[in-house]
Design a protein around this motif. Structure first.
Motif, PDB file in Angstrom:
ATOM      1  N   GLY A 165       0.843  -1.191   0.000  1.00 20.95           N
ATOM      2  CA  GLY A 165       0.000   0.000   0.000  1.00 20.95           C
ATOM      3  C   GLY A 165       0.878   1.240   0.000  1.00 20.95           C
ATOM      4  O   GLY A 165       1.837   1.316   0.770  1.00 20.95           O
ATOM      5  N   VAL A 186      -0.167   6.881  -4.146  1.00 22.21           N
ATOM      6  CA  VAL A 186       0.438   6.191  -5.289  1.00 22.21           C
ATOM      7  C   VAL A 186      -0.362   4.952  -5.701  1.00 22.21           C
ATOM      8  O   VAL A 186      -0.635   4.761  -6.884  1.00 22.21           O
ATOM      9  N   MET A 238      -3.050   3.725   7.215  1.00 25.69           N
ATOM     10  CA  MET A 238      -1.986   4.371   7.981  1.00 25.69           C
ATOM     11  C   MET A 238      -2.620   4.797   9.296  1.00 25.69           C
ATOM     12  O   MET A 238      -3.504   5.659   9.307  1.00 25.69           O
ATOM     13  N   SER A 260      13.372  -0.155   2.386  1.00 24.55           N
ATOM     14  CA  SER A 260      12.097   0.209   1.752  1.00 24.55           C
ATOM     15  C   SER A 260      11.973   1.696   1.485  1.00 24.55           C
ATOM     16  O   SER A 260      12.590   2.512   2.174  1.00 24.55           O
ATOM     17  N   GLY A 319       7.081  -2.396  -3.265  1.00 24.29           N
ATOM     18  CA  GLY A 319       6.533  -1.061  -3.475  1.00 24.29           C
ATOM     19  C   GLY A 319       7.168  -0.375  -4.679  1.00 24.29           C
ATOM     20  O   GLY A 319       6.547  -0.186  -5.721  1.00 24.29           O
ATOM     21  N   ILE A 326      16.263  -0.008  -3.704  1.00 28.20           N
ATOM     22  CA  ILE A 326      16.275  -0.833  -4.907  1.00 28.20           C
ATOM     23  C   ILE A 326      16.047   0.016  -6.171  1.00 28.20           C
ATOM     24  O   ILE A 326      16.168  -0.483  -7.300  1.00 28.20           O
TER      25      ILE A 326
HETATM   26  C1  LIG Z   1       5.913   5.957  -2.582  1.00 29.81           C
HETATM   27  C2  LIG Z   1       5.722   5.014  -1.446  1.00 29.81           C
HETATM   28  C3  LIG Z   1       4.679   5.223  -0.547  1.00 29.81           C
HETATM   29  C4  LIG Z   1       4.464   4.327   0.505  1.00 29.81           C
HETATM   30  N1  LIG Z   1       3.382   4.521   1.330  1.00 29.81           N
HETATM   31  C5  LIG Z   1       3.086   3.588   2.276  1.00 29.81           C
HETATM   32  C6  LIG Z   1       1.887   3.690   3.033  1.00 29.81           C
HETATM   33  O1  LIG Z   1       1.080   4.605   2.838  1.00 29.81           O
HETATM   34  N2  LIG Z   1       1.641   2.742   3.976  1.00 29.81           N
HETATM   35  C7  LIG Z   1       2.506   1.681   4.198  1.00 29.81           C
HETATM   36  O2  LIG Z   1       2.242   0.841   5.073  1.00 29.81           O
HETATM   37  N3  LIG Z   1       3.659   1.573   3.491  1.00 29.81           N
HETATM   38  C8  LIG Z   1       3.939   2.466   2.516  1.00 29.81           C
HETATM   39  N4  LIG Z   1       5.062   2.309   1.725  1.00 29.81           N
HETATM   40  C9  LIG Z   1       5.866   1.062   1.874  1.00 29.81           C
HETATM   41  C10 LIG Z   1       5.394  -0.019   0.869  1.00 29.81           C
HETATM   42  O3  LIG Z   1       4.083  -0.443   1.136  1.00 29.81           O
HETATM   43  C11 LIG Z   1       6.310  -1.252   0.856  1.00 29.81           C
HETATM   44  O4  LIG Z   1       6.301  -1.923   2.091  1.00 29.81           O
HETATM   45  C12 LIG Z   1       7.750  -0.870   0.524  1.00 29.81           C
HETATM   46  O5  LIG Z   1       7.750   0.006  -0.571  1.00 29.81           O
HETATM   47  C13 LIG Z   1       8.572  -2.117   0.200  1.00 29.81           C
HETATM   48  O6  LIG Z   1       9.888  -1.777  -0.085  1.00 29.81           O
HETATM   49  P1  LIG Z   1      10.445  -1.431  -1.575  1.00 29.81           P
HETATM   50  O7  LIG Z   1      10.058  -0.022  -1.824  1.00 29.81           O
HETATM   51  O8  LIG Z   1      11.910  -1.622  -1.441  1.00 29.81           O
HETATM   52  O9  LIG Z   1       9.797  -2.394  -2.521  1.00 29.81           O
HETATM   53  C14 LIG Z   1       5.315   3.208   0.684  1.00 29.81           C
HETATM   54  C15 LIG Z   1       6.387   3.025  -0.205  1.00 29.81           C
HETATM   55  C16 LIG Z   1       6.581   3.895  -1.260  1.00 29.81           C
HETATM   56  C17 LIG Z   1       7.731   3.636  -2.226  1.00 29.81           C
END
Ligand SMILES: Cc1cc2nc3c(=O)[nH]c(=O)nc-3n(C[C@H](O)[C@H](O)[C@H](O)COP(=O)(O)O)c2cc1C
Length: 314
Positions: A19, A23, A71, A141, A191, A280
């Motif tokens: 999530g 985005v 959130m 992340s 993500g 990444i």
């Molecule tokens: C642009 C962006 C917004 C994100 N917003 C949230 C969010 O609103 N809630 C949440 O639990 N995680 C959020 N995340 C974390 C992602 O859900 C995910 O766990 C994470 O991107 C995984 O790592 P990666 O970016 O290396 O793939 C966000 C990540 C990104 C890149």
């Protein structure tokens, strides 16, 4: 690819699209679910009506399972909780806090709660509240992060819990997915790779900033507030660094971050906006359809496992 995660969620591949506030809206989520993984609406930043509208849009495109990410610090959290219950959303993931109070309530409404957690201690506590799976999110992340790497967090979580662990943070292809499985994960949450998909409805400059980035392009901001965020280095992150070096108050630092993700996502301001993205990013070189991303990841995963097996025989 059957694991306890695919069985629990009713999906073909053990891949979750994390999530992402602003985005992961309906078009991305529906595309991911349609392709056999789990799409998750990022409810952070949405009010109740917007969330309901996104849920309806996903259901208009696919009957496959999908989720909503809440959130817990969102000002709209209480109304969002009501919406997911009324709409009987099958799966909820939670970020930014401890969802213990919600697990039982959601379970009575037939909703599966999968918390995103960055520490073994909190994970153990949530298992006692009856969760059936957990997302272990490492500090590679994008977005709000904890302080432990995926490489170290996942195996410790796997050893400490009996429920399936889904690894998140730093996974951008099938090699990363295989590595997560080697650590004992039974699913992955991704993500940043999905941000650079055709179906992700954000400003093209945001996607291009990720494509242009390299291994050292991200930075953690807001460490001193206790709520660190990983994003791409830009003018905004330099302002954060300056404020933090001057030991500015928590209020001042939080004020600087306010509305910045929306600015990058919606206006394409990749200098003054917060371009949340993971480490990444440097591995991502193209924008392509969600189904291609997933198919390629599964192929690479299979090839990686085959190569490792070969290595073992030699
Ligand atoms: C642009 C962006 C917004 C994100 N917003 C949230 C969010 O609103 N809630 C949440 O639990 N995680 C959020 N995340 C974390 C992602 O859900 C995910 O766990 C994470 O991107 C995984 O790592 P990666 O970016 O290396 O793939 C966000 C990540 C990104 C890149």
């Amino acid at each position: 690819m059957q694991t306890r995660v695919t069985d629990l969620l009713g999906i073909d591949y053990p891949i979750l699209q994390g999530g992402m506030a602003w985005v992961s809206t309906a078009p991305l989520v529906a595309a991911v679910s349609k392709a056999g993984a789990l799409g998750i609406i990022g409810a952070g930043g949405m009010d109740a009506n917007e969330l309901r509208e996104n849920i309806h849009q996903v259901r208009a495109i696919t009957e496959k399972p999908f989720g909503v990410n809440l959130m817990l610090l969102s000002p709209h959290i209480n109304e969002q909780i009501e919406v997911v219950k009324e709409e009987r959303v099958p799966i909820v993931t939670t970020g930014a806090g401890n969802p213990a109070r919600l697990i039982d309530d959601f379970s009575k409404s037939g909703i599966l709660t999968i918390p995103v957690v960055a520490s073994v201690q909190l994970a153990k506590r949530l298992v006692r509240h009856g969760i059936q799976a957990i997302i272990a999110e490492g500090m590679e992340s994008g977005g709000h992060i904890g302080e432990i790497t995926t490489m170290c967090l996942v195996p410790q979580m796997v050893d400490a819990l009996d429920i399936p662990v889904i690894a998140a943070g730093g996974i951008g292809d099938g090699r990363g997915m295989a590595a997560a499985f080697a650590l004992g994960a039974e699913g992955v949450q991704i993500g940043t790779r999905f941000v650079c998909s055709n179906e992700c409805q954000i400003h093209p400059f945001y996607k291009q900033a990720i494509i242009d980035s390299q291994d050292r392009s991200t930075i953690m901001t807001g460490m001193s507030t206790g709520h660190p965020v990983r994003c791409l280095k830009n003018k905004l992150t330099r302002k954060f660094e300056e404020l933090e070096s001057l030991r500015a108050s928590r209020e001042e630092i939080e004020a600087l971050g306010s509305g910045r993700l929306r600015r990058a996502v919606c206006e394409g301001d990749v200098e003054e906006g917060s371009v949340m993205a993971g480490q990444i990013s440097g591995l991502i070189h193209d924008i392509k359809p969600v189904s291609d991303i997933i198919q390629q990841m599964i192929e690479e995963f299979d090839n990686t496992i085959a190569q490792l097996t070969l290595f073992q025989k030699e």
